[in-house]
Design a protein around this motif. Structure first.
Motif, PDB file in Angstrom:
ATOM      1  N   ALA A   1      71.773  10.963  86.831  1.00 21.65           N
ATOM      2  CA  ALA A   1      71.607   9.429  86.686  1.00 21.65           C
ATOM      3  C   ALA A   1      71.574   9.156  85.037  1.00 21.65           C
ATOM      4  CB  ALA A   1      70.474   8.786  87.294  1.00 21.65           C
ATOM      5  N   GLU A   2      71.659   8.250  84.800  1.00 18.58           N
ATOM      6  CA  GLU A   2      71.521   7.610  83.107  1.00 18.58           C
ATOM      7  C   GLU A   2      70.616   6.727  83.092  1.00 18.58           C
ATOM      8  OE1 GLU A   2      75.063   7.547  79.980  1.00 18.58           O
ATOM      9  OE2 GLU A   2      74.778   6.027  81.254  1.00 18.58           O
TER      10      GLU A   2
ATOM     11  N   LYS B   1      70.454  11.352  80.042  1.00 25.00           N
ATOM     12  CA  LYS B   1      70.542  11.847  81.221  1.00 25.00           C
ATOM     13  C   LYS B   1      69.412  12.239  82.177  1.00 25.00           C
ATOM     14  CE  LYS B   1      74.986  11.785  81.498  1.00 25.00           C
ATOM     15  NZ  LYS B   1      75.426  11.328  80.106  1.00 25.00           N
ATOM     16  N   VAL B   2      69.213  11.874  83.276  1.00 21.42           N
ATOM     17  CA  VAL B   2      67.969  11.921  84.288  1.00 21.42           C
ATOM     18  C   VAL B   2      68.448  12.527  85.217  1.00 21.42           C
ATOM     19  CG1 VAL B   2      66.506  10.449  82.631  1.00 21.42           C
ATOM     20  CG2 VAL B   2      67.716   9.781  84.647  1.00 21.42           C
ATOM     21  N   ALA B   3      67.355  13.161  86.254  1.00 25.61           N
ATOM     22  CA  ALA B   3      67.602  13.379  87.726  1.00 25.61           C
ATOM     23  C   ALA B   3      66.799  12.486  88.558  1.00 25.61           C
ATOM     24  CB  ALA B   3      66.939  14.954  87.759  1.00 25.61           C
ATOM     25  N   LEU B   4      67.684  11.871  89.236  1.00 23.81           N
ATOM     26  CA  LEU B   4      67.098  10.775  90.302  1.00 23.81           C
ATOM     27  C   LEU B   4      67.073  11.314  91.650  1.00 23.81           C
ATOM     28  CD1 LEU B   4      66.365   7.755  90.814  1.00 23.81           C
ATOM     29  CD2 LEU B   4      68.869   7.493  91.234  1.00 23.81           C
ATOM     30  N   SER B   5      65.893  11.365  92.357  1.00 24.58           N
ATOM     31  CA  SER B   5      65.614  12.050  93.650  1.00 24.58           C
ATOM     32  C   SER B   5      65.493  10.958  94.547  1.00 24.58           C
ATOM     33  CB  SER B   5      64.502  13.003  93.626  1.00 24.58           C
ATOM     34  OG  SER B   5      64.759  14.080  92.692  1.00 24.58           O
ATOM     35  N   LYS B   6      65.931  11.024  95.670  1.00 19.66           N
ATOM     36  CA  LYS B   6      65.862   9.975  96.660  1.00 19.66           C
ATOM     37  C   LYS B   6      65.405  10.479  98.089  1.00 19.66           C
ATOM     38  CE  LYS B   6      67.419   5.911  95.277  1.00 19.66           C
ATOM     39  NZ  LYS B   6      66.813   4.484  95.362  1.00 19.66           N
ATOM     40  N   LEU B   7      64.228   9.957  98.851  1.00 22.48           N
ATOM     41  CA  LEU B   7      64.050  10.754 100.140  1.00 22.48           C
ATOM     42  C   LEU B   7      64.978  10.651 101.082  1.00 22.48           C
ATOM     43  CD1 LEU B   7      61.868  11.661 101.833  1.00 22.48           C
ATOM     44  CD2 LEU B   7      61.305   9.358 102.327  1.00 22.48           C
ATOM     45  N   SER B   8      65.187  11.885 101.796  1.00 24.23           N
ATOM     46  CA  SER B   8      66.414  12.202 102.573  1.00 24.23           C
ATOM     47  C   SER B   8      66.079  11.627 103.938  1.00 24.23           C
ATOM     48  CB  SER B   8      66.648  13.539 102.721  1.00 24.23           C
ATOM     49  OG  SER B   8      67.227  14.179 101.585  1.00 24.23           O
ATOM     50  N   SER B   9      64.678  11.554 104.621  1.00 23.22           N
ATOM     51  CA  SER B   9      64.632  11.324 105.569  1.00 23.22           C
ATOM     52  C   SER B   9      63.027  10.926 105.648  1.00 23.22           C
ATOM     53  CB  SER B   9      64.783  12.393 106.743  1.00 23.22           C
ATOM     54  OG  SER B   9      64.079  12.178 108.039  1.00 23.22           O
ATOM     55  N   LEU B  10      62.593   9.871 106.381  1.00 22.85           N
ATOM     56  CA  LEU B  10      61.293   9.374 106.363  1.00 22.85           C
ATOM     57  C   LEU B  10      60.395  10.423 107.095  1.00 22.85           C
ATOM     58  CD1 LEU B  10      61.631   5.552 107.444  1.00 22.85           C
ATOM     59  CD2 LEU B  10      60.970   6.443 105.172  1.00 22.85           C
ATOM     60  N   GLU B  11      60.699  11.293 107.875  1.00 27.58           N
ATOM     61  CA  GLU B  11      60.113  12.403 108.493  1.00 27.58           C
ATOM     62  C   GLU B  11      59.704  13.223 107.455  1.00 27.58           C
ATOM     63  OE1 GLU B  11      61.085  16.470 110.982  1.00 27.58           O
ATOM     64  OE2 GLU B  11      62.736  14.962 110.804  1.00 27.58           O
ATOM     65  N   TYR B  12      60.136  13.276 106.333  1.00 27.81           N
ATOM     66  CA  TYR B  12      59.509  14.179 105.192  1.00 27.81           C
ATOM     67  C   TYR B  12      58.821  13.184 103.979  1.00 27.81           C
ATOM     68  CZ  TYR B  12      62.360  17.655 107.402  1.00 27.81           C
ATOM     69  OH  TYR B  12      62.540  18.801 108.323  1.00 27.81           O
ATOM     70  N   GLN B  13      58.358  12.099 104.353  1.00 20.33           N
ATOM     71  CA  GLN B  13      57.950  11.098 103.462  1.00 20.33           C
ATOM     72  C   GLN B  13      56.618  11.707 102.737  1.00 20.33           C
ATOM     73  OE1 GLN B  13      58.161   6.593 103.259  1.00 20.33           O
ATOM     74  NE2 GLN B  13      55.946   6.673 103.919  1.00 20.33           N
TER      75      GLN B  13
ATOM     76  N   THR C   1      61.483   7.109  95.295  1.00 20.27           N
ATOM     77  CA  THR C   1      62.192   7.459  94.325  1.00 20.27           C
ATOM     78  C   THR C   1      61.479   8.090  93.157  1.00 20.27           C
ATOM     79  OG1 THR C   1      63.641   5.447  94.708  1.00 20.27           O
ATOM     80  CG2 THR C   1      63.878   6.374  92.556  1.00 20.27           C
ATOM     81  N   LEU C   2      62.124   8.922  92.647  1.00 15.81           N
ATOM     82  CA  LEU C   2      61.647  10.015  91.866  1.00 15.81           C
ATOM     83  C   LEU C   2      62.335  10.228  90.583  1.00 15.81           C
ATOM     84  CD1 LEU C   2      59.197  11.854  90.696  1.00 15.81           C
ATOM     85  CD2 LEU C   2      60.358  13.621  92.063  1.00 15.81           C
ATOM     86  N   VAL C   3      62.060  10.065  89.431  1.00 12.75           N
ATOM     87  CA  VAL C   3      62.956  10.295  88.022  1.00 12.75           C
ATOM     88  C   VAL C   3      62.337  11.324  87.451  1.00 12.75           C
ATOM     89  CG1 VAL C   3      64.186   9.263  86.441  1.00 12.75           C
ATOM     90  CG2 VAL C   3      63.833   7.797  88.120  1.00 12.75           C
ATOM     91  N   THR C   4      63.071  12.389  87.020  1.00 11.96           N
ATOM     92  CA  THR C   4      62.392  13.440  86.198  1.00 11.96           C
ATOM     93  C   THR C   4      63.699  13.825  85.208  1.00 11.96           C
ATOM     94  OG1 THR C   4      63.725  15.103  87.837  1.00 11.96           O
ATOM     95  CG2 THR C   4      61.134  14.570  87.971  1.00 11.96           C
ATOM     96  N   GLU C   5      63.325  14.699  84.221  1.00 12.78           N
ATOM     97  CA  GLU C   5      64.184  15.138  83.156  1.00 12.78           C
ATOM     98  C   GLU C   5      65.177  15.813  83.716  1.00 12.78           C
ATOM     99  OE1 GLU C   5      64.174  17.395  78.617  1.00 12.78           O
ATOM    100  OE2 GLU C   5      62.295  17.367  79.872  1.00 12.78           O
ATOM    101  N   HIS C   6      66.428  15.756  83.465  1.00 10.13           N
ATOM    102  CA  HIS C   6      67.568  16.494  83.681  1.00 10.13           C
ATOM    103  C   HIS C   6      67.974  17.551  82.793  1.00 10.13           C
ATOM    104  CE1 HIS C   6      71.485  17.436  85.339  1.00 10.13           C
ATOM    105  NE2 HIS C   6      72.176  17.334  84.241  1.00 10.13           N
ATOM    106  N   HIS C   7      68.132  19.006  83.499  1.00 16.62           N
ATOM    107  CA  HIS C   7      68.274  20.062  82.716  1.00 16.62           C
ATOM    108  C   HIS C   7      69.758  20.391  83.261  1.00 16.62           C
ATOM    109  CE1 HIS C   7      64.342  20.805  81.032  1.00 16.62           C
ATOM    110  NE2 HIS C   7      63.888  20.133  82.136  1.00 16.62           N
TER     111      HIS C   7
END
Length: 350
Positions: free
Chosen positions: A98-99, A104-116, A146-152
């Motif tokens: 993501a930007e 440039k950053v890494a945007l993480s989204k939860l895949s399933s509520l089962e793993y919230q 949603t989680l945003v971290t530094e992109h490598h």
């Protein structure tokens, strides 16, 4: 005549001895300076870029940023972070390139509520563990997971060999760089075992591939731990031990205490009867990870030779007999320094 000659010889020797001593001292000093210089060249050929060090808590600063910025909140993430493409996916989350404001950053989204719960635990751990050895937190929004971290750009440690195979990075494929990565790995374990959030165990490490996927390779060829969703706390003084999952673990990579102890007598696995364990499971896995990290480079066999004894100790069946991560780290650092100086001495002879 003879006494005068003797006096002359004595004066000559009295002047020459200090000169020799000074020359030897100068030679020794120059050798020390050369060794220190070479050590710094090898170890800081790509010095770690800890650009966020010095920021206030709950702030971030990436390489091209001049100032530290507070962690992004929900409204800023929604308005300013632009998703570009999917770059990774696991059971817990999907990761997108993501930007944000040209960064440039890494945007993480939860895949399933089962793993919230796991996802939120990962965010909590990132908050608690922020430092040079952990991926930099940019922001998060619990409301929409949603989680945003530094992109490598190099990605996870799984891609190490493919990165070194690229023409622009082939000169970095040396025992020095590879041993430095292994040292980073052990240093991260030491940090997690003595973290501000307590003694943490890397439970997402039931295979070599899964373990490597937990780390990111930075642009300056260092490691940061990235996936911290499964870092339970242990504390023997409080009777706090762990089990990494609720299913039976198998294979040589996991530590002996992680294996079902009644398998040989045919007793079916029972999570309730499975004994718990502590952070020494991480120590058992060090030699296997280092073997991968060293690859097949000139000088690698000598590194393995120097690390043989400490790796033997890491593989002790009794976890209480294994060294701590700090003990292993000290040996790694000592081996690196001695080999660099040994190389310097060999070049001097040439």
């Amino acid at each position: 005549m003879m006494p005068q000659m003797q006096r002359t010889m004595c004066r000559t020797l009295s002047h020459s001895v200090p000169v020799v001593v000074l020359c030897l001292a100068a030679l020794f000093l120059s050798s020390v300076l050369i060794y220190l210089y070479l050590d710094s060249v090898y170890y800081t050929d790509h010095p770690p870029d800890f650009s966020h060090v010095g920021c206030m808590p709950q702030h971030f600063k990436m390489t091209t940023m001049k100032n530290c910025t507070p962690w992004l909140q929900c409204s800023q993430i929604h308005a300013e972070v632009r998703k570009l493409k999917l770059i990774g996916q696991g059971a817990v989350k999907k990761v997108y390139l993501a930007e944000w404001r040209g960064q440039k950053v890494a945007l993480s989204k939860l895949s399933s509520l089962e793993y919230q719960d796991d996802f939120h635990h990962g965010i909590f751990m990132l908050e608690a563990l922020q430092g040079p050895q952990v991926v930099q937190l940019v922001g998060f929004c619990l409301e929409d997971n949603t989680l945003v971290t530094e992109h490598h750009p190099h990605g996870s440690l799984l891609k190490l060999d493919s990165v070194f195979a690229q023409e622009q990075h082939q000169q970095h494929n040396t025992w020095q760089i590879r041993l430095r990565l292994a040292t980073d790995y052990v240093s991260i374990l030491h940090y997690l075992h003595n973290s501000p959030a307590g003694r943490r165990v890397m439970c997402d490490s039931n295979s070599l591939e899964k373990t490597l996927s937990q780390f990111l390779l930075t642009s300056d060829f260092h490691l940061v731990v990235n996936d911290v969703d499964a870092l339970p706390e242990v504390d023997r003084s409080r009777g706090l031990l762990v089990k990494c999952g609720h299913r039976e673990l198998t294979g040589d990579f996991v530590a002996p205490e992680q294996l079902w102890p009644f398998r040989n007598i045919g007793k079916p696995f029972s999570d309730n009867l499975m004994p718990e364990y502590d952070e020494r499971t991480d120590i058992w896995k060090i030699p296997d990870v280092t073997w991968f990290l060293m690859g097949r480079v000139p000088g690698g066999d000598l590194v393995h030779f120097h690390l043989f004894q400490i790796h033997e100790e890491c593989k002790k069946e009794d976890p209480m007999l294994r060294p701590s991560a700090l003990d292993v780290l000290k040996v790694y650092q000592s081996v690196y320094s001695s080999m660099v100086r040994g190389n310097a001495g060999f070049r001097d002879m040439l």
